[in-house]
Design a protein around this motif. Structure first.
Motif, PDB file in Angstrom:
ATOM      1  N   MET A 148       0.828  -1.199   0.000  1.00 52.35           N
ATOM      2  CA  MET A 148       0.000   0.000   0.000  1.00 52.35           C
ATOM      3  C   MET A 148       0.865   1.253   0.000  1.00 52.35           C
ATOM      4  SD  MET A 148      -1.916   1.476   3.255  1.00 52.35           S
ATOM      5  CE  MET A 148      -2.149   3.241   3.287  1.00 52.35           C
ATOM      6  N   GLN A 149       1.994   1.171   0.746  1.00 51.35           N
ATOM      7  CA  GLN A 149       2.801   2.379   0.831  1.00 51.35           C
ATOM      8  C   GLN A 149       3.894   2.355  -0.211  1.00 51.35           C
ATOM      9  OE1 GLN A 149       4.101   1.305   4.550  1.00 51.35           O
ATOM     10  NE2 GLN A 149       2.153   1.678   5.565  1.00 51.35           N
ATOM     11  N   SER A 150       3.894   3.398  -1.022  1.00 49.04           N
ATOM     12  CA  SER A 150       4.987   3.483  -1.977  1.00 49.04           C
ATOM     13  C   SER A 150       6.223   3.981  -1.239  1.00 49.04           C
ATOM     14  CB  SER A 150       4.624   4.440  -3.112  1.00 49.04           C
ATOM     15  OG  SER A 150       4.547   5.740  -2.598  1.00 49.04           O
ATOM     16  N   ARG A 151       7.372   3.821  -1.900  1.00 52.99           N
ATOM     17  CA  ARG A 151       8.629   4.234  -1.296  1.00 52.99           C
ATOM     18  C   ARG A 151       8.629   5.730  -0.978  1.00 52.99           C
ATOM     19  NH1 ARG A 151      13.841   2.577  -0.757  1.00 52.99           N
ATOM     20  NH2 ARG A 151      15.266   4.252  -1.309  1.00 52.99           N
ATOM     21  N   ALA A 152       8.081   6.502  -1.895  1.00 50.31           N
ATOM     22  CA  ALA A 152       8.062   7.954  -1.701  1.00 50.31           C
ATOM     23  C   ALA A 152       7.252   8.320  -0.462  1.00 50.31           C
ATOM     24  CB  ALA A 152       7.480   8.640  -2.930  1.00 50.31           C
ATOM     25  N   VAL A 153       6.118   7.635  -0.274  1.00 46.21           N
ATOM     26  CA  VAL A 153       5.274   7.936   0.890  1.00 46.21           C
ATOM     27  C   VAL A 153       6.023   7.622   2.178  1.00 46.21           C
ATOM     28  CG1 VAL A 153       3.180   7.250   2.121  1.00 46.21           C
ATOM     29  CG2 VAL A 153       3.106   7.626  -0.339  1.00 46.21           C
ATOM     30  N   ARG A 154       6.690   6.460   2.188  1.00 48.94           N
ATOM     31  CA  ARG A 154       7.460   6.080   3.385  1.00 48.94           C
ATOM     32  C   ARG A 154       8.533   7.103   3.707  1.00 48.94           C
ATOM     33  NH1 ARG A 154       8.185   0.356   4.554  1.00 48.94           N
ATOM     34  NH2 ARG A 154       6.457  -0.748   3.626  1.00 48.94           N
ATOM     35  N   ILE A 155       9.251   7.527   2.660  1.00 54.44           N
ATOM     36  CA  ILE A 155      10.326   8.499   2.900  1.00 54.44           C
ATOM     37  C   ILE A 155       9.737   9.812   3.409  1.00 54.44           C
ATOM     38  CG2 ILE A 155      12.128   9.892   1.777  1.00 54.44           C
ATOM     39  CD1 ILE A 155      12.648   7.419  -0.001  1.00 54.44           C
ATOM     40  N   GLY A 156       8.630  10.220   2.786  1.00 54.40           N
ATOM     41  CA  GLY A 156       7.963  11.453   3.215  1.00 54.40           C
ATOM     42  C   GLY A 156       7.559  11.375   4.683  1.00 54.40           C
ATOM     43  N   LEU A 157       6.963  10.247   5.081  1.00 51.49           N
ATOM     44  CA  LEU A 157       6.535  10.065   6.472  1.00 51.49           C
ATOM     45  C   LEU A 157       7.738  10.088   7.412  1.00 51.49           C
ATOM     46  CD1 LEU A 157       3.838   7.264   6.101  1.00 51.49           C
ATOM     47  CD2 LEU A 157       3.433   9.601   6.872  1.00 51.49           C
ATOM     48  N   GLY A 158       8.831   9.438   6.968  1.00 50.52           N
ATOM     49  CA  GLY A 158      10.041   9.394   7.793  1.00 50.52           C
ATOM     50  C   GLY A 158      10.606  10.784   8.006  1.00 50.52           C
ATOM     51  N   VAL A 159      10.636  11.578   6.938  1.00 49.11           N
ATOM     52  CA  VAL A 159      11.172  12.940   7.048  1.00 49.11           C
ATOM     53  C   VAL A 159      10.287  13.763   7.988  1.00 49.11           C
ATOM     54  CG1 VAL A 159      11.570  15.091   5.782  1.00 49.11           C
ATOM     55  CG2 VAL A 159      12.314  12.910   4.807  1.00 49.11           C
ATOM     56  N   TRP A 160       8.974  13.654   7.814  1.00 49.99           N
ATOM     57  CA  TRP A 160       8.034  14.386   8.679  1.00 49.99           C
ATOM     58  C   TRP A 160       8.253  14.008  10.149  1.00 49.99           C
ATOM     59  CZ3 TRP A 160       4.577  18.187   7.367  1.00 49.99           C
ATOM     60  CH2 TRP A 160       3.664  18.551   8.340  1.00 49.99           C
ATOM     61  N   THR A 161       8.385  12.688  10.384  1.00 46.17           N
ATOM     62  CA  THR A 161       8.613  12.201  11.747  1.00 46.17           C
ATOM     63  C   THR A 161       9.884  12.807  12.326  1.00 46.17           C
ATOM     64  OG1 THR A 161       7.514  10.154  11.189  1.00 46.17           O
ATOM     65  CG2 THR A 161       8.926  10.104  13.130  1.00 46.17           C
ATOM     66  N   ALA A 162      10.962  12.813  11.528  1.00 54.94           N
ATOM     67  CA  ALA A 162      12.226  13.352  12.016  1.00 54.94           C
ATOM     68  C   ALA A 162      12.070  14.837  12.350  1.00 54.94           C
ATOM     69  CB  ALA A 162      13.316  13.163  10.964  1.00 54.94           C
ATOM     70  N   LEU A 163      11.339  15.580  11.499  1.00 54.51           N
ATOM     71  CA  LEU A 163      11.164  17.005  11.747  1.00 54.51           C
ATOM     72  C   LEU A 163      10.372  17.245  13.032  1.00 54.51           C
ATOM     73  CD1 LEU A 163      10.404  18.376   8.149  1.00 54.51           C
ATOM     74  CD2 LEU A 163      12.471  18.725   9.524  1.00 54.51           C
ATOM     75  N   VAL A 164       9.293  16.475  13.225  1.00 58.26           N
ATOM     76  CA  VAL A 164       8.457  16.688  14.414  1.00 58.26           C
ATOM     77  C   VAL A 164       9.223  16.300  15.685  1.00 58.26           C
ATOM     78  CG1 VAL A 164       6.313  16.057  15.578  1.00 58.26           C
ATOM     79  CG2 VAL A 164       6.307  16.474  13.130  1.00 58.26           C
ATOM     80  N   VAL A 165       9.991  15.192  15.614  1.00 53.70           N
ATOM     81  CA  VAL A 165      10.797  14.816  16.782  1.00 53.70           C
ATOM     82  C   VAL A 165      11.837  15.900  17.066  1.00 53.70           C
ATOM     83  CG1 VAL A 165      12.504  13.161  17.635  1.00 53.70           C
ATOM     84  CG2 VAL A 165      10.389  12.343  16.592  1.00 53.70           C
ATOM     85  N   GLY A 166      12.400  16.481  16.003  1.00 54.16           N
ATOM     86  CA  GLY A 166      13.330  17.598  16.175  1.00 54.16           C
ATOM     87  C   GLY A 166      12.647  18.769  16.865  1.00 54.16           C
ATOM     88  N   PHE A 167      11.436  19.075  16.423  1.00 51.03           N
ATOM     89  CA  PHE A 167      10.638  20.152  17.033  1.00 51.03           C
ATOM     90  C   PHE A 167      10.425  19.887  18.526  1.00 51.03           C
ATOM     91  CE2 PHE A 167       6.081  21.626  17.731  1.00 51.03           C
ATOM     92  CZ  PHE A 167       6.362  22.974  17.790  1.00 51.03           C
ATOM     93  N   LEU A 168      10.219  18.603  18.883  1.00 52.99           N
ATOM     94  CA  LEU A 168      10.001  18.260  20.288  1.00 52.99           C
ATOM     95  C   LEU A 168      11.275  18.404  21.120  1.00 52.99           C
ATOM     96  CD1 LEU A 168       7.729  15.059  20.151  1.00 52.99           C
ATOM     97  CD2 LEU A 168       7.138  17.257  21.164  1.00 52.99           C
ATOM     98  N   TRP A 169      12.406  18.100  20.515  1.00 50.08           N
ATOM     99  CA  TRP A 169      13.632  18.007  21.312  1.00 50.08           C
ATOM    100  C   TRP A 169      14.551  19.213  21.262  1.00 50.08           C
ATOM    101  CZ3 TRP A 169      15.200  14.765  25.076  1.00 50.08           C
ATOM    102  CH2 TRP A 169      14.340  13.700  25.329  1.00 50.08           C
TER     103      TRP A 169
END
Lengths: 275, 304
Positions: free
Chosen positions: A1-22
């Motif tokens: 269901m998840q294309s590679r691009a979607v996974r990478i996009g989600l990963g980048v978003w996650t990294a940014l939000v965790v950065g925002f938290l820390w």
């Protein structure tokens, strides 16, 4: 269901939000080592000078000590009331059960200002002078639910046949409690107590409504922040608090397995209530 | 002596057995014993406090001595809902608007992260992310607000970074925008965790079934993932909404002159005009009651 691009996009978003938290936590930790009393970025001179200033500040020491006393007292009350309530709610179903769990949950589900204002009205209504005990009562109201949740989550995972086996083998109620129930519960109690203490130690809003002239550590920080005073000392306190709150949460996570309600405070409070 | 001791121990055990027996035969007595203290304490202190606040809100305070005058009146509520001088209505509207903005922001920030945690990351990454989200939630709330006052200050890291990129200074300190950023920051973990819990519970087979039936990723997301995750979002929004409604520390530390929220007024007036503070504190109570009723219809309580 998840294309590679979607996974990478989600990963980048996650990294940014965790950065925002820390990032804010990292920045405040760095400021604790700023040699200059003026807060500006980037930090040019590093020093541990302010740690010794903070250590020798008598007012800071007394507020820290008050926070510890309040936290311990509130935790003790929460342990007794929370454990009793969880035993009652786990073993029995009765008329008004939902109302009881709702009542226990309210202090943490309602905004702090309401709990604070309500207690403030109550104390002035009853003519009670503000003291360390009014703060303890205020904190205990929202700490009970934390212990309650940890214990009831553990009770739900405990097989009732263990209790029955103990009874069949001739143990009385006390022995069953002492040798079967207690060992099963002890880590849940420790973890609940740590979280209750952490909540109390951090509480500002309820404290401002239930304290008179008493200064807990968060009130000390708040007063200094409002007046823009002693900011280098506040930085040191902030750094130490970040370290100190990480430890109990980490320990509590280790003590409760993944089957238990995760130790997410308010979130967990509602979780266990509505199961 | 030894016999006496043995008899003593025996009678002690006998007493314990008798007590156990009494409780065993009468479960209601055991229930009563267990519940009396916690429920009694909560009713006597907490429920009584909420009652005292409600009652106080229908009284009035002497404007000179701040003493409470025990005469029934709707004066406090008239002041709040005064259309001629909508100061308090405007503050209430600002508070609710801020709570809504923070809730939407947090939902947008949290959803992809929660999805990544629940459905993309491996078990080790997931556990690590869980701790990374959980720890800021538990580290001091004041410290987290304070860190933003340093970040947003004129000579802080934000402007340093912007200048480094050749951009002009951002004048964010002491504005409503700053308040919005800080609220979104402080409450974000409260949104992430319930959404994660809801997403984690969606079985992988449902997603496979959807794709077997010919749905593409976007369609599966819209028709399967979102409806099942919605209760989690609703649950998270209860926290972000309620916590913003009842906060006054963030406006105090990062807000400007026009940033007062309901909490600031309640806190300022609680000493001088307790009856008005009590009445104004009923506004978030009413708003939350409506909000929770709506969230319940979205299934927020089943999702938790």
């Amino acid at each position: 269901m998840q294309s590679r691009a979607v996974r990478i996009g989600l990963g980048v978003w996650t990294a940014l939000v965790v950065g925002f938290l820390w990032i804010p936590l990292v920045i405040i930790a760095l400021y604790a080592f700023n040699a200059s009393p003026i807060q500006s970025w980037p930090i040019s001179d590093w020093s541990t000078h302010w740690f010794s200033v903070a250590w020798h500040d008598p007012f800071l020491r007394s507020s820290l000590w008050l926070s510890v006393k309040v936290g311990l007292a509130a935790t003790a009350i929460a342990l007794v009331l929370g454990t009793m309530a969880s035993f009652a709610m786990h073993r029995f179903s009765f008329f008004g059960r939902d109302s009881v769990s709702f009542l226990l949950l309210l202090p943490i589900a309602l905004p702090g200002i309401i709990t604070g204002m309500a207690l403030n009205s109550f104390f002035s209504f009853a003519g009670v002078q503000f003291s360390i005990w009014t703060i303890v009562v205020g904190h205990a109201t929202f700490c009970v639910v934390v212990v309650y949740n940890n214990v009831i989550a553990r009770l739900r995972r405990t097989s009732p046949s263990l209790i029955e086996a103990s009874m069949d083998l001739g143990a009385d109620g006390w022995q069953t409690f002492r040798f079967v129930t207690w060992p099963l519960l002890s880590t849940a109690l420790v973890s609940g107590a740590l979280l209750a203490f952490a909540l109390s130690f951090d509480e500002v809003i309820v404290t401002t409504f239930t304290a008179g002239a008493q200064t807990t550590l968060p009130i000390f920080i708040l007063d200094n922040l409002r007046q823009g005073q002693q900011l280098p000392v506040v930085n040191v306190v902030a750094f130490v608090i970040i370290l100190l709150t990480i430890i109990p949460v980490w320990v509590s996570q280790r003590l409760t397995t993944s089957d238990d309600t995760p130790a997410v405070g308010r979130a967990a409070a509602v979780t266990a209530q509505t199961e | 002596m030894a016999v006496d001791a043995a008899r003593g121990a025996g009678s002690l055990r006998g007493a314990r057995l008798r007590i156990s027996g009494i409780f065993w035969r009468r479960p209601w007595l055991k229930l009563l014993t267990l519940l009396a203290l916690p429920v009694g304490a909560f009713v006597a202190v907490y429920a009584a406090s909420l009652g005292a606040m409600l009652v106080s809100s229908f009284w009035t305070s002497d404007s000179f001595t701040a003493e409470i005058v025990h005469t029934w009146t709707l004066d406090q509520y008239r002041t709040i809902f005064d259309l001629g001088d909508p100061t308090y209505l405007r503050i209430a509207a600002r508070t609710i608007g801020m709570a809504a903005a923070v809730t939407v922001t947090d939902a947008i920030l949290a959803f992809p992260l929660a999805f990544f945690m629940a459905k993309v990351a491996g078990p080790r990454t997931r556990a690590f992310l869980f701790v990374l989200v959980l720890l800021p939630l538990w580290s001091s709330y004041l410290v987290r607000i304070y860190s933003w006052t340093t970040i947003l200050s004129a000579t802080g890291p934000l402007n340093w970074a912007l200048n480094g990129l050749g951009l002009p200074d951002a004048q964010l300190a002491f504005t409503n925008t700053a308040m919005w950023i800080v609220f979104s920051y402080v409450w974000l973990p409260f949104m992430i965790l319930p959404i994660y819990a809801a997403l984690e519970r969606i079985p992988g087979s449902l997603l496979e079934a959807s794709s077997d039936l010919g749905a593409r990723g976007a369609r599966t997301f819209r028709s399967v993932v979102v409806p099942l995750a919605l209760p989690g979002v609703a649950a998270g929004s209860i926290f972000t909404f309620s916590l913003t409604l009842g906060d006054y520390i963030t406006p105090l530390l990062v807000g400007g002159p026009g940033s007062s929220l309901i909490g600031n007024i309640v806190s300022e007036q609680s000493a001088s005009n307790l009856t008005f503070a009590a009445a104004y504190a009923m506004v978030p109570v009413a708003v939350m009651a409506i909000y929770i009723a709506l969230a319940k219809r979205l299934g927020a309580f089943e999702a938790l």
